[in-house]
Design an enzyme around this catalytic site. Sequence first.
Site, PDB file in Angstrom:
ATOM      1  N   GLU A 184       3.616   4.549   5.956  1.00 27.50           N
ATOM      2  CA  GLU A 184       2.401   3.783   5.696  1.00 27.50           C
ATOM      3  C   GLU A 184       1.419   4.589   4.858  1.00 27.50           C
ATOM      4  O   GLU A 184       1.454   5.824   4.882  1.00 27.50           O
ATOM      5  CB  GLU A 184       1.717   3.409   7.030  1.00 27.50           C
ATOM      6  CG  GLU A 184       1.809   1.940   7.401  1.00 27.50           C
ATOM      7  CD  GLU A 184       1.034   1.000   6.478  1.00 27.50           C
ATOM      8  OE1 GLU A 184       0.884   1.275   5.285  1.00 27.50           O
ATOM      9  OE2 GLU A 184       0.576  -0.040   7.005  1.00 27.50           O
ATOM     10  N   GLY A 214       0.780  -1.233   0.000  1.00 29.74           N
ATOM     11  CA  GLY A 214       0.000   0.000   0.000  1.00 29.74           C
ATOM     12  C   GLY A 214       0.813   1.285   0.000  1.00 29.74           C
ATOM     13  O   GLY A 214       0.418   2.281  -0.607  1.00 29.74           O
ATOM     14  N   ASP A 254      -5.977   2.270   9.594  1.00 26.10           N
ATOM     15  CA  ASP A 254      -7.418   2.001   9.579  1.00 26.10           C
ATOM     16  C   ASP A 254      -7.799   1.554  10.992  1.00 26.10           C
ATOM     17  O   ASP A 254      -8.051   2.385  11.861  1.00 26.10           O
ATOM     18  CB  ASP A 254      -7.677   0.921   8.516  1.00 26.10           C
ATOM     19  CG  ASP A 254      -9.126   0.836   8.081  1.00 26.10           C
ATOM     20  OD1 ASP A 254      -9.998   1.020   8.936  1.00 26.10           O
ATOM     21  OD2 ASP A 254      -9.393   0.582   6.898  1.00 26.10           O
TER      22      ASP A 254
HETATM   23  C1  PRP Z   1      -3.723  -2.124   4.353  1.00 26.12           C
HETATM   24  C2  PRP Z   1      -3.070  -0.765   4.408  1.00 26.12           C
HETATM   25  C3  PRP Z   1      -2.386  -0.748   5.747  1.00 26.12           C
HETATM   26  C4  PRP Z   1      -3.316  -1.587   6.599  1.00 26.12           C
HETATM   27  C5  PRP Z   1      -4.169  -0.701   7.453  1.00 26.12           C
HETATM   28  O1  PRP Z   1      -2.741  -3.063   3.974  1.00 26.12           O
HETATM   29  O2  PRP Z   1      -2.132  -0.616   3.354  1.00 26.12           O
HETATM   30  O3  PRP Z   1      -1.123  -1.361   5.675  1.00 26.12           O
HETATM   31  O4  PRP Z   1      -4.146  -2.338   5.686  1.00 26.12           O
HETATM   32  O5  PRP Z   1      -5.154  -1.443   8.124  1.00 26.12           O
HETATM   33  P1  PRP Z   1      -5.243  -1.591   9.710  1.00 26.12           P
HETATM   34  O6  PRP Z   1      -4.900  -0.274  10.327  1.00 26.12           O
HETATM   35  O7  PRP Z   1      -6.693  -1.958   9.921  1.00 26.12           O
HETATM   36  O8  PRP Z   1      -4.343  -2.688  10.126  1.00 26.12           O
HETATM   37  P2  PRP Z   1      -3.115  -4.538   3.487  1.00 26.12           P
HETATM   38  O9  PRP Z   1      -3.020  -5.463   4.637  1.00 26.12           O
HETATM   39  O10 PRP Z   1      -4.415  -4.483   2.732  1.00 26.12           O
HETATM   40  O11 PRP Z   1      -1.936  -4.920   2.488  1.00 26.12           O
HETATM   41  P3  PRP Z   1      -1.464  -4.084   1.211  1.00 26.12           P
HETATM   42  O12 PRP Z   1      -0.749  -2.882   1.711  1.00 26.12           O
HETATM   43  O13 PRP Z   1      -0.570  -4.999   0.468  1.00 26.12           O
HETATM   44  O14 PRP Z   1      -2.708  -3.722   0.434  1.00 26.12           O
HETATM   45 MN    MN Z   2      -0.656  -2.077   3.642  1.00 21.99          MN
END
Ligand code: PRP
Ligand code: MN
Length: 184
Positions: free
Chosen positions: A103, A48, A107
Amino acid sequence: MYEGEIASVLVTEQQIQDKINELAKQIAADYARDGVTGDLLLVGVLKGAVMFMTDFARALPIPAQLEFMAVSSYGSATSSSGVVRILKDLDRDIAGKHVLIVEDIVDSGLTLSWLLKNLASRNPASLEVCSLLRKPEAVKVDVPVKYVGFDIPNEFVVGYGLDYAERYRDLPYIGTLDPKVYSS
Ligand code: PRP
Ligand code: MN
Ligand code: MG
């Protein structure tokens, strides 16, 4: 691109780039004030953060080295499972380094909370977080995020690195996804 799949633009390309320049100046000033002389070590969280990492590193007026870690908590779902897996670890030791985690979004905070504990145990000289986006209403665990670009509403967003089922990362802006995309 992605005709009919994006419901609205939440943060424009220009707003993202302006914020990155602002954050980069502020962060460089903070590290200079704290007397940090060696290169900063940016740890980008794949996948991400990839767009933010590359734009941020180029905007930063102080030398920084780049490392990446890949963790995943979502799979293809739209809400966090709380399960964090290391898909790719750092390539080197960060002991004694000034580490800044880069980051795309905080979320629920579960990913960062886990990552902060994990990296802190490796004894960096300092450890801070810079996240482009944060969803204050979605936070389940309180994480100390020193630098935040934008606080956004609790809606599912994509673009500029953020995906839904691996799509939309290539958009240059942050948008909300039309509900029909994930309800079908
Ligand atoms: C997403 C985003 C953050 C994380 C946030 O990554 O990029 O790293 O979720 O969510 P949280 O605060 O609820 O933990 P994801 O796990 O989808 O992987 P990616 O970055 O490869 O899309
Ligand atoms: Mn991520
Ligand atoms: Mg994802």
